[in-house]
Design a protein around this motif. Structure first.
Motif, PDB file in Angstrom:
ATOM      1  N   ASN A 132      37.928  61.864  38.637  1.00  0.00           N
ATOM      2  CA  ASN A 132      38.707  60.788  39.253  1.00  0.00           C
ATOM      3  C   ASN A 132      37.791  59.717  39.832  1.00  0.00           C
ATOM      4  N   GLN A 133      36.697  60.167  40.467  1.00  0.00           N
ATOM      5  CA  GLN A 133      35.720  59.206  40.993  1.00  0.00           C
ATOM      6  C   GLN A 133      35.105  58.384  39.863  1.00  0.00           C
ATOM      7  N   GLU A 134      34.839  59.045  38.757  1.00  0.00           N
ATOM      8  CA  GLU A 134      34.267  58.323  37.606  1.00  0.00           C
ATOM      9  C   GLU A 134      35.254  57.298  37.062  1.00  0.00           C
ATOM     10  N   SER A 135      36.531  57.725  37.005  1.00  0.00           N
ATOM     11  CA  SER A 135      37.566  56.802  36.512  1.00  0.00           C
ATOM     12  C   SER A 135      37.697  55.590  37.438  1.00  0.00           C
ATOM     13  N   GLY A 136      37.683  55.823  38.772  1.00  0.00           N
ATOM     14  CA  GLY A 136      37.747  54.707  39.725  1.00  0.00           C
ATOM     15  C   GLY A 136      36.546  53.803  39.605  1.00  0.00           C
ATOM     16  N   GLN A 137      35.382  54.373  39.391  1.00  0.00           N
ATOM     17  CA  GLN A 137      34.161  53.592  39.223  1.00  0.00           C
ATOM     18  C   GLN A 137      34.235  52.738  37.963  1.00  0.00           C
ATOM     19  N   ASP A 138      34.789  53.315  36.907  1.00  0.00           N
ATOM     20  CA  ASP A 138      34.930  52.555  35.662  1.00  0.00           C
ATOM     21  C   ASP A 138      35.878  51.368  35.856  1.00  0.00           C
ATOM     22  N   LYS A 139      36.960  51.616  36.599  1.00  0.00           N
ATOM     23  CA  LYS A 139      37.897  50.529  36.871  1.00  0.00           C
ATOM     24  C   LYS A 139      37.239  49.413  37.673  1.00  0.00           C
ATOM     25  N   GLU A 140      36.410  49.836  38.658  1.00  0.00           N
ATOM     26  CA  GLU A 140      35.727  48.820  39.478  1.00  0.00           C
ATOM     27  C   GLU A 140      34.732  48.036  38.640  1.00  0.00           C
ATOM     28  N   LEU A 141      34.039  48.707  37.733  1.00  0.00           N
ATOM     29  CA  LEU A 141      33.109  48.021  36.825  1.00  0.00           C
ATOM     30  C   LEU A 141      33.863  47.031  35.939  1.00  0.00           C
ATOM     31  N   LEU A 142      34.987  47.476  35.412  1.00  0.00           N
ATOM     32  CA  LEU A 142      35.790  46.611  34.538  1.00  0.00           C
ATOM     33  C   LEU A 142      36.318  45.397  35.289  1.00  0.00           C
ATOM     34  N   GLN A 143      36.759  45.646  36.545  1.00  0.00           N
ATOM     35  CA  GLN A 143      37.281  44.543  37.348  1.00  0.00           C
ATOM     36  C   GLN A 143      36.194  43.529  37.686  1.00  0.00           C
ATOM     37  N   SER A 144      35.005  44.014  38.044  1.00  0.00           N
ATOM     38  CA  SER A 144      33.903  43.103  38.384  1.00  0.00           C
ATOM     39  C   SER A 144      33.477  42.303  37.168  1.00  0.00           C
ATOM     40  N   GLN A 145      33.483  42.938  36.002  1.00  0.00           N
ATOM     41  CA  GLN A 145      33.124  42.222  34.765  1.00  0.00           C
ATOM     42  C   GLN A 145      34.173  41.153  34.450  1.00  0.00           C
ATOM     43  N   ASN A 146      35.436  41.514  34.614  1.00  0.00           N
ATOM     44  CA  ASN A 146      36.519  40.559  34.338  1.00  0.00           C
ATOM     45  C   ASN A 146      36.472  39.387  35.318  1.00  0.00           C
ATOM     46  N   ASP A 147      36.255  39.682  36.620  1.00  0.00           N
ATOM     47  CA  ASP A 147      36.168  38.599  37.612  1.00  0.00           C
ATOM     48  C   ASP A 147      34.987  37.695  37.322  1.00  0.00           C
ATOM     49  N   TYR A 148      33.895  38.261  36.890  1.00  0.00           N
ATOM     50  CA  TYR A 148      32.708  37.468  36.550  1.00  0.00           C
ATOM     51  C   TYR A 148      32.996  36.572  35.348  1.00  0.00           C
ATOM     52  N   ASN A 149      33.673  37.115  34.323  1.00  0.00           N
ATOM     53  CA  ASN A 149      33.995  36.312  33.141  1.00  0.00           C
ATOM     54  C   ASN A 149      34.934  35.168  33.509  1.00  0.00           C
ATOM     55  N   THR A 150      35.916  35.437  34.366  1.00  0.00           N
ATOM     56  CA  THR A 150      36.853  34.395  34.806  1.00  0.00           C
ATOM     57  C   THR A 150      36.115  33.300  35.573  1.00  0.00           C
ATOM     58  N   ALA A 151      35.229  33.712  36.480  1.00  0.00           N
ATOM     59  CA  ALA A 151      34.446  32.741  37.261  1.00  0.00           C
ATOM     60  C   ALA A 151      33.536  31.921  36.354  1.00  0.00           C
ATOM     61  N   LEU A 152      32.999  32.560  35.307  1.00  0.00           N
ATOM     62  CA  LEU A 152      32.108  31.844  34.387  1.00  0.00           C
ATOM     63  C   LEU A 152      32.888  30.808  33.596  1.00  0.00           C
ATOM     64  N   GLN A 153      34.101  31.150  33.137  1.00  0.00           N
ATOM     65  CA  GLN A 153      34.934  30.196  32.406  1.00  0.00           C
ATOM     66  C   GLN A 153      35.313  29.013  33.297  1.00  0.00           C
ATOM     67  N   ALA A 154      35.679  29.337  34.554  1.00  0.00           N
ATOM     68  CA  ALA A 154      36.058  28.265  35.488  1.00  0.00           C
ATOM     69  C   ALA A 154      34.869  27.350  35.764  1.00  0.00           C
ATOM     70  N   TYR A 155      33.701  27.916  35.872  1.00  0.00           N
ATOM     71  CA  TYR A 155      32.493  27.120  36.130  1.00  0.00           C
ATOM     72  C   TYR A 155      32.222  26.191  34.956  1.00  0.00           C
ATOM     73  N   HIS A 156      32.286  26.720  33.726  1.00  0.00           N
ATOM     74  CA  HIS A 156      32.026  25.866  32.554  1.00  0.00           C
ATOM     75  C   HIS A 156      33.049  24.725  32.470  1.00  0.00           C
ATOM     76  N   LEU A 157      34.301  25.051  32.801  1.00  0.00           N
ATOM     77  CA  LEU A 157      35.329  24.003  32.758  1.00  0.00           C
ATOM     78  C   LEU A 157      35.051  22.917  33.793  1.00  0.00           C
ATOM     79  N   GLN A 158      34.771  23.304  35.017  1.00  0.00           N
ATOM     80  CA  GLN A 158      34.491  22.331  36.074  1.00  0.00           C
ATOM     81  C   GLN A 158      33.211  21.559  35.803  1.00  0.00           C
ATOM     82  N   LYS A 159      32.246  22.215  35.153  1.00  0.00           N
ATOM     83  CA  LYS A 159      30.976  21.539  34.843  1.00  0.00           C
ATOM     84  C   LYS A 159      31.211  20.462  33.789  1.00  0.00           C
ATOM     85  N   ARG A 160      32.052  20.744  32.764  1.00  0.00           N
ATOM     86  CA  ARG A 160      32.349  19.752  31.733  1.00  0.00           C
ATOM     87  C   ARG A 160      33.113  18.568  32.344  1.00  0.00           C
ATOM     88  N   LEU A 161      34.079  18.916  33.199  1.00  0.00           N
ATOM     89  CA  LEU A 161      34.844  17.849  33.841  1.00  0.00           C
ATOM     90  C   LEU A 161      33.956  17.007  34.748  1.00  0.00           C
TER      91      LEU A 161
END
Length: 413
Positions: free
Chosen positions: A134-163
């Motif tokens: 269960n701890q491993e599963s929670g850790q995997d979810k946290e890893l997935l969430q951090s990766q997803n948040d990072y990808n979202t922030a990166l997309q937003a940054y590229h958009l704002q940088k182009r604008l």
């Protein structure tokens, strides 16, 4: 008036009388000492035989019984009271066949408690494994969430940088997007490092717990197999012998209750008088007769423990094939101790138990006188004479218990 004179006895004469008495007493004593003690005995009360010279066979006759060449003991693995008996003495069995069952409620209850305790420990360890997963599963979810948040922030940054580069977007929006990207990047890095460390720790715990569970399951398997120890099984295939137990009889752990004769050949076991314990050794050969056929045997083992004045020896047949033999048959075995020699001999008799072979009555005419002798080897028929006797002399070989204190025997017809 005359005085009466009393004559004094001569001291010298008195001393001489005393000396004469002592000498007389000494003479009589010497005479009686020199007189040999004599005993009158009838010729029918003794056995007389002659000293002869001839071939002396240095051999020993023993009585031996056939046994299985190889056997396996039937031992009690777990003590208890005999509950059931499935076999009988003399029965042919195969390896693993039940022989008897014992009952021991105290041990059975102990096994049950141990089994329950081990199963509880295994259950707790498996719960710990589930928690780790269960701890491993929670850790995997946290890893997935951090990766997803990072990808979202990166997309937003590229958009704002182009604008912002196109002078369409506001600098404030660009700065917020850049700040959020840096945060999510650092957050992702921290989560990944934490996950890596926790993975190493979790793997170590996984290994330890799985090893403990395997050990516990092995212990549980052994414990459950120990329950089968109440069932006494044949340790090998063969014939059950020396087996005699009864229902209700208490048996001890490790107690031998019989043996399995493997029926792969025969050996002989003989009881030998302790007198020969220093004279026998492995490799000595002998012979026996079975239905008119002579077989050669050889001593293969000496069991030096003396019990009731005897020790045991084991003999094997030199020929691989032996006919018409069965376990329990008895044979007279002739063991050859050394080469034959030409020696003086006297027949064996009861005189030996009274003299120890150190002296004997030698017969001449109608008298017999005590004489010191020395005896050597012996066989079932004769003693070897080392010294003290000559060929042709006659000696008394019967029991000496009545006249062993005398020196001369008057033999009366």
């Amino acid at each position: 008036m005359d005085t009466k004179i009393v004559k004094k006895k001569s001291t010298l004469k008195f001393v001489l009388i005393i000396l004469a008495g002592i000498l007389t007493a000494a003479s009589f004593g010497s005479y009686f000492i020199r007189q040999k003690k004599t005993y009158n005995i009838g010729s029918g009360d003794i056995s007389v035989d002659a000293v002869t010279k001839g071939k002396f066979e240095d051999m020993l006759m023993v009585t031996a019984q056939t046994q299985s060449l190889h056997s396996s003991l039937v031992n009690v693995t777990e003590g208890g009271a005999v509950k059931e008996i499935f076999a009988e003495d003399g029965q042919m069995l195969v390896e693993g066949q039940p022989i008897a069952r014992v009952h021991n409620p105290n041990t059975e209850f102990s096994y049950l408690n141990q089994e329950t305790g081990i199963m509880q420990q295994i259950s707790q360890m498996r719960s710990s494994l589930l928690e780790l997963k269960n701890q491993e599963s929670g850790q995997d979810k946290e890893l997935l969430q951090s990766q997803n948040d990072y990808n979202t922030a990166l997309q937003a940054y590229h958009l704002q940088k182009r604008l912002y580069d196109a002078e369409i977007g506001r600098k404030t929006d660009y700065d917020v997007a850049l700040q959020n990207l840096n945060y999510q990047k650092q957050r992702k890095s921290i989560v990944e490092r934490g996950a890596a460390g926790e993975k190493v720790s979790r793997n170590s715990q996984y290994t330890a717990i799985l090893s403990s569970i395997a050990q516990m399951e092995k212990s549980l398997q052994i414990l459950r197999s120990n329950k089968n120890n109440f069932l006494i099984l044949a340790p090998a295939s063969g014939r059950l012998s020396s087996f005699a137990i009864s229902n209700g009889q208490n048996l001890l752990t490790g107690q031998s209750i019989g043996k399995i004769d493997l029926m792969d050949g025969y050996k002989l076991v003989a009881k030998v008088d302790e007198y020969y314990i220093s004279k026998l050794f492995t490799g000595i050969r002998g012979t026996l007769d079975n239905n008119g056929k002579e077989y050669e045997v050889i001593i293969t083992k000496i069991l030096p423990e003396v019990k009731d004045g005897q020790f045991s020896v084991e003999l094997n047949f030199i020929e691989a094939e032996t006919e018409n033999l069965k376990i329990g048959m008895t044979f007279g075995v002739k063991l050859k101790l050394s080469a034959d020699t030409q020696s003086l001999m006297i027949p064996k008799g009861n005189f030996y138990k009274d003299t120890g072979g150190k002296w004997i009555f030698v017969v001449k005419n109608n008298t017999a006188e005590k004489r010191s002798i020395s005896l050597g080897r012996e066989n079932p028929l004769y003693y070897e004479v080392v010294s003290g006797l000559k060929p042709g002399e006659e000696v008394i070989i019967s029991d000496y218990s009545v006249f062993r204190k005398y020196d001369v025997l008057n033999i009366q017809k």
